[in-house]
Design a protein around this motif. Sequence first.
Motif, PDB file in Angstrom:
ATOM      1  N   TYR A 159       0.836  -1.185   0.000  1.00 23.23           N
ATOM      2  CA  TYR A 159       0.000   0.000   0.000  1.00 23.23           C
ATOM      3  C   TYR A 159       0.881   1.248   0.000  1.00 23.23           C
ATOM      4  O   TYR A 159       1.904   1.305   0.703  1.00 23.23           O
ATOM      5  CB  TYR A 159      -0.886   0.049   1.253  1.00 23.23           C
ATOM      6  CG  TYR A 159      -1.735  -1.170   1.494  1.00 23.23           C
ATOM      7  CD1 TYR A 159      -3.108  -1.157   1.251  1.00 23.23           C
ATOM      8  CD2 TYR A 159      -1.183  -2.344   2.022  1.00 23.23           C
ATOM      9  CE1 TYR A 159      -3.900  -2.263   1.504  1.00 23.23           C
ATOM     10  CE2 TYR A 159      -1.957  -3.462   2.273  1.00 23.23           C
ATOM     11  CZ  TYR A 159      -3.327  -3.415   2.013  1.00 23.23           C
ATOM     12  OH  TYR A 159      -4.096  -4.526   2.268  1.00 23.23           O
ATOM     13  N   ARG A 160       0.445   2.259  -0.751  1.00 25.13           N
ATOM     14  CA  ARG A 160       1.146   3.545  -0.782  1.00 25.13           C
ATOM     15  C   ARG A 160       0.104   4.643  -0.920  1.00 25.13           C
ATOM     16  O   ARG A 160      -0.855   4.496  -1.681  1.00 25.13           O
ATOM     17  CB  ARG A 160       2.119   3.609  -1.957  1.00 25.13           C
ATOM     18  CG  ARG A 160       2.997   4.847  -2.007  1.00 25.13           C
ATOM     19  CD  ARG A 160       3.826   4.883  -3.286  1.00 25.13           C
ATOM     20  NE  ARG A 160       4.812   5.944  -3.266  1.00 25.13           N
ATOM     21  CZ  ARG A 160       4.562   7.229  -3.546  1.00 25.13           C
ATOM     22  NH1 ARG A 160       3.312   7.605  -3.858  1.00 25.13           N
ATOM     23  NH2 ARG A 160       5.520   8.127  -3.507  1.00 25.13           N
ATOM     24  N   ALA A 161       0.269   5.751  -0.193  1.00 28.34           N
ATOM     25  CA  ALA A 161      -0.708   6.837  -0.287  1.00 28.34           C
ATOM     26  C   ALA A 161      -0.062   8.160   0.086  1.00 28.34           C
ATOM     27  O   ALA A 161       0.909   8.204   0.856  1.00 28.34           O
ATOM     28  CB  ALA A 161      -1.913   6.571   0.611  1.00 28.34           C
ATOM     29  N   GLU A 162      -0.624   9.238  -0.462  1.00 29.31           N
ATOM     30  CA  GLU A 162      -0.211  10.602  -0.140  1.00 29.31           C
ATOM     31  C   GLU A 162      -1.446  11.464   0.026  1.00 29.31           C
ATOM     32  O   GLU A 162      -2.525  11.135  -0.483  1.00 29.31           O
ATOM     33  CB  GLU A 162       0.680  11.173  -1.241  1.00 29.31           C
ATOM     34  CG  GLU A 162       1.999  10.434  -1.427  1.00 29.31           C
ATOM     35  CD  GLU A 162       2.857  11.049  -2.517  1.00 29.31           C
ATOM     36  OE1 GLU A 162       3.610  12.004  -2.212  1.00 29.31           O
ATOM     37  OE2 GLU A 162       2.761  10.576  -3.669  1.00 29.31           O
ATOM     38  N   THR A 163      -1.287  12.596   0.716  1.00 29.94           N
ATOM     39  CA  THR A 163      -2.402  13.514   0.950  1.00 29.94           C
ATOM     40  C   THR A 163      -1.948  14.947   0.718  1.00 29.94           C
ATOM     41  O   THR A 163      -0.760  15.259   0.821  1.00 29.94           O
ATOM     42  CB  THR A 163      -2.924  13.360   2.393  1.00 29.94           C
ATOM     43  OG1 THR A 163      -4.046  14.228   2.591  1.00 29.94           O
ATOM     44  CG2 THR A 163      -1.861  13.691   3.419  1.00 29.94           C
TER      45      THR A 163
END
Length: 364
Positions: free
Chosen positions: A178-182
């Motif tokens: 999983y990879r995420a940015e905001t």
Amino acid sequence: MQRSDTVAPTVSTEHFGQVGDTDVHRYVLVNPGGITVRVLDLGGVIQSIDAPDREGSPANVVLGFADLDGYVANNQPDAGRVFFGAVIGRYANRIGGASFTLDGEVHRVDANENGNCLHGGAGGFDTHVWQASTFTEDDAAGVRLSHVSPAGDQGFPGRVTAEVTYRLDTRNRLTISYRAETDAPTVLNLTDHTYWNLAGEGSGDIYDQMLTLRAGSFCAVDEALIPVGDPVPVGGTPFDFREPTPIGARIETADPQLHLGHGYDHNWVLDESGELAFAARAHDLKSGRMLTVSTTEPGLQFYSGNFLSDALIGTSGRPYRRGAGFALEAQHFPDSPNRQDFPSTVLRPGQIYRQETVYELTVH
């Protein structure tokens, strides 16, 4: 390293149906002579995993629906949602009171279970069709899914760009990364909600299957399954799975104050976190199938299928009754946004959310 006598896994794409005007596809990952994994771009659902027993006979070892209609119908808010095989977000598990305070601002999120927010709300990550691309490597094949969750989605702040990768290798390991940015401060807690039955989907309950959890404590909960107090040592409780133990061995004798009810739906505090480490092992003694789970996450939610019912008809055409499958959800702790003493789930601009969980299927 791939041996010269092994054949690399493959990936293929099938049309699975439509949600409105949007096509839904199924991605078939095959390790020749090993396991076959089928993933949907709707919710990142792991629809099936065919795995051989000690005699070499394959069976589907995860719960799911046979067609797209089953998933679409169960995604409705009043459908008694079970989240078969799906990516869970923005926040896996429960947020008490469906609200939290971040940087002094109160955020109210979707209250979709007894006044609490469960699995990100009624329109969580599991309900969306993700963008998908396939890939192959020397010793693996997989599919990479991406989704953009707009600011305010289900009440959560920040625009989040998320990516989930499923990679099947020659050792029958399914790695989920999983990879995420905001673009604004938010909270994020992602997981996979696959239900397992190592004897085969639709074959009966999982209470005789053996479970080991590498965890010395668990989160006690109230009647709404929100953590209360400090983590509790597992010793002398029905939550002690440090040695292989039948899943159903202690359910009926548990103290009612533990809110065990008809089974487990609790977070275990893993002994190791941060680096990929062994977390759990399940074993069906009759078929010989064994599932080993490793993760980077600090917690593991073990759910023993307490609310499954025979109204749910699975891929085999057989009903799923209570205890038809179990879930091992690697994640951060429930209600962490409201608990400063729990590992933080805050994600800020410039930071990258990363998580990795490996499910390895073997025979013993």
